[in-house]
Design a protein around this motif. Structure first.
Motif, short mmCIF file in Angstrom:
data_model
loop_
_atom_site.label_atom_id
_atom_site.label_comp_id
_atom_site.label_asym_id
_atom_site.label_seq_id
_atom_site.Cartn_x
_atom_site.Cartn_y
_atom_site.Cartn_z
N CYS A 41 0.79 -0.94 0.19
CA CYS A 41 0.12 -0.08 0.14
C CYS A 41 0.88 1.36 0.04
O CYS A 41 1.82 1.28 0.75
CB CYS A 41 -0.91 0.11 1.13
SG CYS A 41 -1.73 -1.44 1.50
N HIS A 100 -1.46 -1.25 -4.05
CA HIS A 100 -2.98 -0.72 -3.71
C HIS A 100 -2.50 0.90 -3.25
O HIS A 100 -1.53 1.12 -2.90
CB HIS A 100 -3.33 -1.60 -2.62
CG HIS A 100 -4.80 -1.08 -2.18
ND1 HIS A 100 -5.50 -1.02 -2.96
CD2 HIS A 100 -5.05 -0.49 -1.02
CE1 HIS A 100 -6.75 -0.83 -2.32
NE2 HIS A 100 -6.51 -0.33 -1.29
N ASP A 102 -4.77 5.22 -3.77
CA ASP A 102 -6.07 5.75 -4.25
C ASP A 102 -6.05 6.23 -5.43
O ASP A 102 -5.05 5.73 -6.33
CB ASP A 102 -6.33 7.01 -3.05
CG ASP A 102 -4.94 7.92 -3.10
OD1 ASP A 102 -4.40 7.73 -4.38
OD2 ASP A 102 -4.88 8.71 -2.34
N THR A 126 -8.53 2.15 -4.38
CA THR A 126 -9.78 2.44 -3.47
C THR A 126 -10.68 3.22 -4.22
O THR A 126 -10.62 3.79 -5.36
CB THR A 126 -9.35 3.45 -2.24
OG1 THR A 126 -8.92 4.41 -2.77
CG2 THR A 126 -8.05 2.58 -1.51
N GLY A 133 -10.41 2.43 2.74
CA GLY A 133 -10.05 1.31 2.07
C GLY A 133 -8.61 1.48 1.86
O GLY A 133 -8.00 0.28 1.08
N ASN A 134 -7.72 2.35 2.34
CA ASN A 134 -6.42 2.03 2.41
C ASN A 134 -5.75 2.12 3.42
O ASN A 134 -5.83 2.56 4.35
CB ASN A 134 -5.68 3.40 1.44
CG ASN A 134 -4.49 3.13 0.84
OD1 ASN A 134 -3.66 2.26 1.14
ND2 ASN A 134 -3.82 4.17 0.23
#
Length: 545
Positions: A41, A100, A102, A126, A133-134
């Motif tokens: 992430c 992952h 945004d 996300t 969601g992150n």
């Protein structure tokens, strides 16, 4: 009556778009991973600029091990992200399976997409305006708290303390996994300055072959991964139970009409609506996740993928008719000359601050008016006589080009100077037939002079004065045409300038001078003259050189 009023308020579109609060209708969904580098992430954290004008930090976090990295960057461009990701993470720890982030333009650029294709990384993102969601957002708060504990002088150089603080975080036991991120990533505990301070010995002093070390490392890592997975699942279950207590589950179906949360506003928006004006329709749902794809109901527009918390069911609202959007007409841009003219006209009108500028919406074009300036052929004197002209020779002059009769107003007697004759071969005047009528309007602007140039004397009748007390004589009246002398064929000569032209004057000096000394001498001479004038006239003047 009360029920009708309550129903009216609850179904009022204007009240709902302004006053309806967002609802928590989606249960918490946790991300599940089982090995390191399965999900990496990343996000940007912006701070106050330090002494080196650095204000952005690229934060990377491995979801399974919670191992984190923070890389100060000069900007948030896609090239900077790709370079930092490759130089600071991939070449040291390997290529992750999924990346992952945004939906920022720096993470969704073509360069990042090509990097993922070359490295075999699956890019995921996300939903818009859903930071929950992150998972890297949680580490951002931890990093901010650690940097915030620095002294005031140290905060101005926070870039120097980012990596030591992140290393301290990686060497600290995490509550979710029960292990330190460093131990889950490398399979061993790091040796820290605290071990040196307390004189702690190294855990294993017995030598062993590489194969035995690798075998023991695999066993330790497998056991650590299993324990960390169980601890993470247990912690996720507690968080979900705590979060779902405040959630009222409400699942949407395909075809439901919804309003979208107004999250695109910027700046001051205290009076703006909480929900957008347009109504959307649900198109599909992303599996079992609370993520829906919606499209506008009454107009063409792109589909939007949004989280359930950003949607509000509004099936009770009436169907709005498609409205034609009227685009504002941009005001025309004024040039500098137009702006200056408008400003000057405003000042001439009284210098008031507020003035009105009238603009015609449908201006009518007025017919243009032309003013024909007629050239005065002759200024005649009443004291002179005019020689007689032969009417048969008039067609050769080019009477088809003669102007209208000219009325000469001459309060004072003036002489008449006619142009010099021109060669007949150069004339472009066409000969008229012998019997062609002679009209005053066909006379040329300038009559050529006779072979022997002389002044024409036209007697003026003083008994018939014109308007304003001036005597008027029409040279092209029939009775005056008979007295015009025979003139040869000629065309008017060009008007030439009589200005004397000479090369520009330039200052030439025989030798180089020193203007500074000349100025100083002039100043001293002036002072001496002033002193001499103030003293006695009999005393000699003193000059200072």
């Amino acid at each position: 009556m009360a029920a009708d009023i309550e129903h009216k308020i609850k179904t009022c579109g204007r009240c709902i778009r302004r006053k309806a609060l967002p609802e928590k209708a989606a249960p918490l969904v946790s991300i599940q991973t089982s090995r390191p580098l399965e999900l990496l992430c990343m996000d940007f954290l912006s701070l106050e600029p330090d002494t080196s004008n650095t204000k952005d930090i690229l934060v990377l976090t491995d979801h399974f091990t919670k191992f984190a990295m923070a890389i100060p960057t000069p900007n948030q461009k896609a090239r900077t992200v790709a370079r930092s990701l490759w130089d600071n993470f991939i070449v040291y720890y390997g290529i992750p399976e999924r990346l992952h982030s945004d939906q920022g333009p720096d993470f969704e650029s073509k360069l990042i997409r090509e990097l993922c294709e070359v490295a075999g990384i699956q890019k995921c993102r996300t939903t818009p305006y859903h930071p929950r969601g992150n998972p890297v957002e949680r580490f951002n708060r931890t990093l901010l708290n650690m940097l915030g504990t620095l002294e005031k002088k140290q905060k101005s150089k926070w870039r120097e303390y980012v990596k030591p603080l992140v290393h301290a975080y990686n060497c600290t036991r995490n509550e979710v996994t029960g292990f330190t991120p460093y131990e889950l990533m490398f399979g061993r505990s790091p040796r820290l300055p605290v071990d040196l301070a307390f004189g702690l010995p190294v855990t294993n002093n017995h030598p062993q072959p590489h194969s035995q070390y690798v075998h023991d490392l695999k066993q330790r890592l497998e056991e650590s991964y299993q324990i960390a997975s169980r601890n993470a699942a247990k912690n996720a279950g507690r968080n979900k139970a705590r979060f779902d207590q405040h959630v009222k589950p409400s699942k949407l179906e395909v075809g439901d009409r919804v309003l979208v949360r107004n999250v695109r506003v910027r700046g001051k928006h205290k009076l703006s609506d909480k929900w957008e004006q347009d109504i959307f329709v649900v198109v599909k749902q992303a599996g079992d996740l609370p993520v829906y794809t919606v499209k506008p109901e009454n107009k063409d527009g792109p589909n939007r993928t949004l989280h359930r918390d950003l949607l509000l069911p509004c099936g009770f609202l009436p169907v709005a008719e498609p409205s034609v959007e009227i685009l504002p007409v941009p005001e025309p841009r004024l040039t500098r000359l137009q702006s200056r003219t408008m400003h000057e006209s405003a000042e001439e009108s009284g210098g008031e601050d507020n003035f009105m500028v009238e603009v015609a919406v449908n201006p009518t074009v007025e017919p243009k008016k032309f003013t024909v300036e007629r050239t005065r052929v002759a200024n005649l004197s009443p004291s002179r006589n005019v020689q007689s002209l032969d009417p048969e020779t008039l067609p050769a002059i080019g009477l088809e080009n003669l102007p209208d009769p000219v009325v000469v107003n001459s309060p004072d007697p003036l002489d008449v100077n006619l142009p010099a004759p021109v060669d007949e071969s150069e004339s472009e005047i066409e000969n008229l037939p012998e019997n062609s009528p002679v009209m005053p309007d066909d006379l040329p602007d300038h009559l050529p002079s006779p072979p022997n140039p002389s002044l024409l004397d036209v007697p003026l009748d003083d008994d018939n004065p014109g308007e304003n007390g001036n005597s008027e004589t029409n040279l092209f009246e029939p009775q005056n045409l008979e007295c015009i002398p025979n003139l040869p064929d000629a065309e008017p000569t060009l008007r030439r300038s009589i200005r004397h032209r000479s090369p520009p004057k330039r200052f030439n000096y025989a030798s180089l001078g020193n203007p500074l000394i000349y100025v100083v001498q002039t100043l001293l001479h002036s002072l001496s003259d002033a002193l001499g004038a103030s003293t006695d006239a009999s005393s000699p003047a003193v000059h200072i050189v």
